[in-house]
Structures are given as C-alpha cells and as structure tokens.
Design an enzyme around this catalytic site. Structure first.
Site, short mmCIF file in Angstrom:
data_model
loop_
_atom_site.label_atom_id
_atom_site.label_comp_id
_atom_site.label_asym_id
_atom_site.label_seq_id
_atom_site.Cartn_x
_atom_site.Cartn_y
_atom_site.Cartn_z
N ASP A 140 0.84 -1.19 0.00
CA ASP A 140 0.00 0.00 0.00
C ASP A 140 0.88 1.25 0.00
O ASP A 140 1.96 1.25 0.61
CB ASP A 140 -0.91 -0.01 1.24
CG ASP A 140 -2.04 0.99 1.13
OD1 ASP A 140 -2.33 1.45 0.01
OD2 ASP A 140 -2.62 1.34 2.18
N HIS A 163 3.14 3.44 -8.98
CA HIS A 163 3.05 2.00 -9.21
C HIS A 163 4.35 1.46 -9.81
O HIS A 163 4.80 0.37 -9.46
CB HIS A 163 1.88 1.70 -10.13
CG HIS A 163 0.54 2.05 -9.56
ND1 HIS A 163 0.14 1.66 -8.30
CD2 HIS A 163 -0.50 2.78 -10.07
CE1 HIS A 163 -1.09 2.12 -8.06
NE2 HIS A 163 -1.49 2.79 -9.12
N LEU A 177 11.37 -20.91 -3.56
CA LEU A 177 10.42 -19.96 -2.99
C LEU A 177 9.17 -19.95 -3.85
O LEU A 177 9.27 -19.91 -5.09
CB LEU A 177 11.03 -18.55 -2.95
CG LEU A 177 10.07 -17.40 -2.57
CD1 LEU A 177 9.69 -17.48 -1.09
CD2 LEU A 177 10.68 -16.05 -2.90
#
Length: 247
Positions: free
Chosen positions: A25, A42, A136
């Site tokens: 956020d 962004h 991962l």
C-alpha cells in the site's frame, strides 16, 4: 540497523516464518507527495517487489504472498487500470528469467478471467516457466478478493456434494482450504501492511486467522529488504499461542 545486520540477527534468532504475506500500500500517496502521476508510484512499487523477493530468498522463506491488484481496483479510472496491467506485463517480461534462475515458483491467484489477453498470456507464460521450481513460492494476487474466493470455495463444495463426490459430513475446514486459491500453501505466519494503514482489505480472510500482524509506516515504493527483515525480527519476538493459555 543495516540490512546485513538485520539478516545476521534473523539467523541468530533462528525462527523464520514459513510464509509472509504483504498488503502493498502507498503507491498513490508516494506519487502524490512528489506531485507525480499515480502510475509513477506503481512503477516505483515494482522496484520494491524485486527487493522484497530478493530478501525472501536470502532469509529462506517458503512462500511470499503479495497483494498486487484487488477486485475493487477494477473500479479505478480506466487509465490507471490500463497502466497497472501494462506494468504487470512489464514485470513478467523483465523478471521471469531471473525468477526462474533463482528457483522461484510464481503463482498468479485471483479471478484471472478478467485480465486482458496480453496480460493473461504473460501470466500463463511465467507460471508455466517456473512451475517446477521449489526454492520460494511467490504468490501474486491479481484481481483478488477474499470474500469472492470463499464464495467460490463454497460453490465448489456445493457442486461436489450435489454430484455425490463429497459427503455432507465430510465438509470441514480441510475441505474448504483445499478449494481456495492457496491450496497446498501454508497459511501466512506474518501479515505485513505498508503505509501505516490498519486494515486487512479483504485479503486472505480465512488464511490469516492466526497470522501475526506488522504495520509499517513506510510507503510501498520506499520498501527494501531491510524493511522485510525488520518485520521478521519483530515476528521473532512474538509469543504465538494460537488461542492457548500462556504457561
């Protein structure tokens, strides 16, 4: 403390969460504070993704989940949505080979039917390319909402019961978990929210039932692996009782 110092502290403490989930956020606020267009925020947030993935690999996480685009985000202005979709394609193009080289398995979770054909093709490509990796698991949540995910799981259970594939008495927590997007992935041990906001925002409502929460005031584009390490050091100090009485 520096990132190397924090990493050394993590390794000294020994206990590392298996799965860390992050609500990313602050991209828009970061851009607004600099009087820049939101898409620039962004784009800088994309750089933070790489930092955190690298940190997750160094720490030895089993899974890293990033909330990238919610179902509600489709209601944003068309220009911003298009910019986000273009960034998704760009991220995959730039990072897919390196993620594969480092042994990262990429999963894109959410209602992907709403993606434009170019974005969907890019998603399918990186998922297929990295499917066999085991170092991962990187879960990128795209067009995702937890209530919709739970509704979908309930519908799948109802269909299986109606078809005789599942007995009503066998409908339990395991049956529902097996029909979530995150099936096969351990529930998050640690849920991080950046930018100081204190909401879960319809993210993994079922899966974070016993996750430890860490709220960071740092806006997502300013995040680095050091911020991830700080959250993990804090996690290592927690007494996780899972509802049991402390002794």
């Amino acid at each position: 403390m520096t990132a190397p110092e924090l990493l050394a502290k993590i390794r000294l403490n020994g206990v590392v969460p298996r799965h860390v989930a992050i609500i990313m956020d602050g991209n828009g606020r970061w851009a607004r504070e600099r009087m820049l267009p939101r898409p620039i925020g962004h784009r800088n947030g994309m750089k933070a993704v790489r930092e955190v993935v690298e940190g997750a690999l160094e720490v030895g996480l089993e899974a890293l989940s990033l909330f990238a685009f919610s179902q509600e985000n489709w209601q944003r202005p068309e220009g911003e949505v298009n910019a986000l979709m273009s960034l998704l394609e760009e991220y995959i193009q730039k990072e897919a080979d390196e993620l594969h080289r480092q042994g990262v398995k990429v999963q894109m979770l959410g209602d992907l039917s709403r993606l434009a054909s170019a974005a969907k093709a890019a998603v399918d490509r990186v998922v297929a390319q990295t499917a066999g990796n085991t170092k991962l698991t990187l879960n990128l949540f795209i067009s995702y909402g937890s209530r919709a995910e739970l509704t979908r799981a309930a519908r799948l259970i109802a269909e299986d019961v109606a078809a005789g594939r599942l007995a009503p008495e066998d409908v339990d927590e395991a049956a529902l978990s097996a029909r979530l997007y995150t099936q096969g992935c351990p529930d998050p041990d640690l849920l991080i929210r950046t930018s100081g906001e204190r909401r879960i925002s319809n993210f993994l409502l079922w899966q974070v039932a016993y996750a430890e929460l860490f709220i960071s005031p740092v806006l997502w584009p300013d995040w680095s692996r050091a911020n991830l390490y700080e959250a993990i050091v804090d996690f290592q100090q927690r007494d996780r009782r899972f509802g049991k009485v402390a002794v």
